[in-house]
Design an enzyme around this catalytic site. Structure first.
Site, mmCIF file in Angstrom:
data_model
loop_
_atom_site.group_PDB
_atom_site.id
_atom_site.type_symbol
_atom_site.label_atom_id
_atom_site.label_comp_id
_atom_site.label_asym_id
_atom_site.label_seq_id
_atom_site.Cartn_x
_atom_site.Cartn_y
_atom_site.Cartn_z
ATOM 1 N N ASP A 150 -7.790 -5.738 14.111
ATOM 2 C CA ASP A 150 -7.535 -4.275 13.982
ATOM 3 C C ASP A 150 -7.196 -4.041 12.445
ATOM 4 O OD1 ASP A 150 -6.967 -1.730 14.098
ATOM 5 O OD2 ASP A 150 -5.175 -2.112 15.575
ATOM 6 N N SER A 151 -8.018 -4.081 11.564
ATOM 7 C CA SER A 151 -7.803 -4.000 10.300
ATOM 8 C C SER A 151 -8.053 -2.797 9.258
ATOM 9 C CB SER A 151 -8.607 -5.155 9.494
ATOM 10 O OG SER A 151 -9.929 -4.949 9.570
ATOM 11 N N ASP B 77 0.354 -0.472 13.880
ATOM 12 C CA ASP B 77 0.852 0.938 14.401
ATOM 13 C C ASP B 77 1.095 0.665 15.860
ATOM 14 O OD1 ASP B 77 -1.967 1.155 15.953
ATOM 15 O OD2 ASP B 77 -2.643 1.132 13.780
ATOM 16 N N GLN C 110 0.936 -1.118 0.061
ATOM 17 C CA GLN C 110 -0.086 -0.124 -0.072
ATOM 18 C C GLN C 110 0.959 1.423 0.048
ATOM 19 O OE1 GLN C 110 -2.259 -1.167 3.367
ATOM 20 N NE2 GLN C 110 -0.341 -1.953 4.198
ATOM 21 N N GLU D 22 0.917 -8.775 11.234
ATOM 22 C CA GLU D 22 0.588 -7.572 10.520
ATOM 23 C C GLU D 22 1.197 -7.772 9.447
ATOM 24 O OE1 GLU D 22 -0.588 -3.970 10.158
ATOM 25 O OE2 GLU D 22 0.452 -4.494 8.306
HETATM 26 N N1 SAM Z 1 -7.431 1.241 13.281
HETATM 27 C C1 SAM Z 1 -7.550 1.336 11.534
HETATM 28 C C2 SAM Z 1 -8.563 1.609 10.967
HETATM 29 O O1 SAM Z 1 -9.669 1.095 11.796
HETATM 30 O O2 SAM Z 1 -8.654 1.960 10.032
HETATM 31 C C3 SAM Z 1 -6.522 0.121 11.473
HETATM 32 C C4 SAM Z 1 -5.132 0.438 11.849
HETATM 33 S S1 SAM Z 1 -4.189 -0.840 11.499
HETATM 34 C C5 SAM Z 1 -2.641 0.191 10.647
HETATM 35 C C6 SAM Z 1 -4.520 -1.923 10.039
HETATM 36 C C7 SAM Z 1 -3.499 -2.680 9.503
HETATM 37 O O3 SAM Z 1 -4.139 -3.912 8.984
HETATM 38 C C8 SAM Z 1 -2.641 -2.017 8.452
HETATM 39 O O4 SAM Z 1 -1.339 -1.977 8.815
HETATM 40 C C9 SAM Z 1 -2.620 -3.252 7.220
HETATM 41 O O5 SAM Z 1 -1.343 -3.481 6.663
HETATM 42 C C10 SAM Z 1 -3.024 -4.421 8.131
HETATM 43 N N2 SAM Z 1 -3.731 -5.650 7.424
HETATM 44 C C11 SAM Z 1 -4.805 -5.560 6.356
HETATM 45 N N3 SAM Z 1 -5.093 -6.576 5.792
HETATM 46 C C12 SAM Z 1 -4.153 -7.499 6.794
HETATM 47 C C13 SAM Z 1 -3.967 -9.177 6.735
HETATM 48 N N4 SAM Z 1 -4.692 -9.864 5.771
HETATM 49 N N5 SAM Z 1 -3.268 -9.503 7.728
HETATM 50 C C14 SAM Z 1 -2.660 -8.809 8.576
HETATM 51 N N6 SAM Z 1 -2.704 -7.611 8.456
HETATM 52 C C15 SAM Z 1 -3.407 -6.753 7.329
#
Ligand code: SAM
Length: 275
Positions: free
Chosen positions: A155-156, A86, A31, A106
């Site tokens: 927390d995706s 994060d 991303q 993550e």
């Molecule tokens: N609090 C935030 C929101 O609700 O928008 C989410 C924050 S956190 C940064 C979300 C994370 O999920 C991202 O860093 C992303 O890379 C990760 N992510 C997305 N798909 C994923 C997957 N299939 N497995 C593990 N992590 C994933």
């Protein structure tokens, strides 16, 4: 510097805020990652032009995604966090003394590195010795691990790209199998104003797999519409019966016993999404 960051929150609605400094920008294998300093929200983590977390309101999201579930389970020894690079969710998990080990899975290691460098207040919990960090896809991690966690926290990012599968029935089935026989999970499930079909579907699917499915709310101003939902699926423990002993020892700014209870009192239009 006098420029604006604009997130297209739906195809017809945007949130703009004044940016004082671009702290970081890169294209990772997954991303576009950016960290901006903004006037209304302070430092802000942005992925693919979508706000993930901000210094000003992050505590609401992170406290509410963690403490509701960890105060519901009487002995959450092993806690899995999927996404959450994060580190804010882990920071709240490690406030619970009974957690022996917490695993962060993550998919994008660059998010973790950027958070360590630019968001130390949020990522600080990642240095706790009970934390294991795995850079991998959360979907394959839960497929491989059975009966391994008391609590799983999803927390995706929004249900696009790598996160799409994190909102599907097959994933919730694997979550159920990755949990212990009295386990429970919680996922962020988007806006009750703009994502009603998704919330209705997720609730139905979770209710088909888990004996108990509950929706709850928190107010997060940097997310579309401000009002945000979380969906909790539990094999045994009901979040309406919280563990007051754990609650008393938590150092929080939003979460409390009263807020925990109130979060499950749903406005009628939100309650309708669970029927
Ligand atoms: N609090 C935030 C929101 O609700 O928008 C989410 C924050 S956190 C940064 C979300 C994370 O999920 C991202 O860093 C992303 O890379 C990760 N992510 C997305 N798909 C994923 C997957 N299939 N497995 C593990 N992590 C994933």
């Amino acid at each position: 510097m006098n420029s604006w960051f604009t997130e297209l929150q739906t195809k017809d609605m945007a949130l703009s805020c004044r940016v004082t400094e671009i702290l970081h920008q890169e294209k990772t294998p997954y991303q576009e990652l950016a960290v901006y300093n903004t006037v209304p929200f302070g430092r802000m983590l942005v992925l693919d032009d979508i706000i993930q977390t901000t210094i000003v309101d992050e505590f609401v999201y992170h406290e509410m995604i963690v403490h509701v579930s960890l105060c519901t389970h009487p002995a959450p020894r092993r806690v899995l966090v999927i996404g959450g690079g994060d580190g804010g969710t882990i920071r709240e998990v490690v406030k619970h003394q009974e957690v022996e080990k917490t695993t962060l899975v993550e998919i994008d290691g660059r998010v973790i590195e950027a958070a360590r460098k630019f968001l130390p207040e949020i990522s600080c919990g990642l240095t706790d010795p009970r934390v294991e960090i795995i850079v991998d896809d959360g979907i394959s991690h839960v497929e491989k691990n059975k009966n391994a966690y008391e609590v799983i926290i999803i927390d995706s990012t929004d249900p696009i790209g790598a996160a799409t599968g994190l909102f599907e029935a097959a994933f919730y089935q694997n979550i159920a199998e990755a949990l212990t026989e009295d386990g429970l999970f919680v996922a962020q499930t988007e806006s009750p104003f703009f994502n009603r079909d998704l919330i209705r579907r997720v609730n139905r699917e979770v209710a088909e797999i888990f004996p108990l499915a509950r929706l709850y709310l928190a107010n997060i101003p940097s997310y579309p519409g401000g009002l945000w939902t979380f969906t909790l699926g539990s094999k045994k423990y009901d979040p309406l019966k919280v563990n007051k002993r754990i609650l008393a020892s938590l150092n929080t700014k939003y979460y409390s016993l009263e807020v925990h209870k109130a979060a499950f009192t749903l406005p009628l239009f939100v309650a309708a999404l669970t029927k």
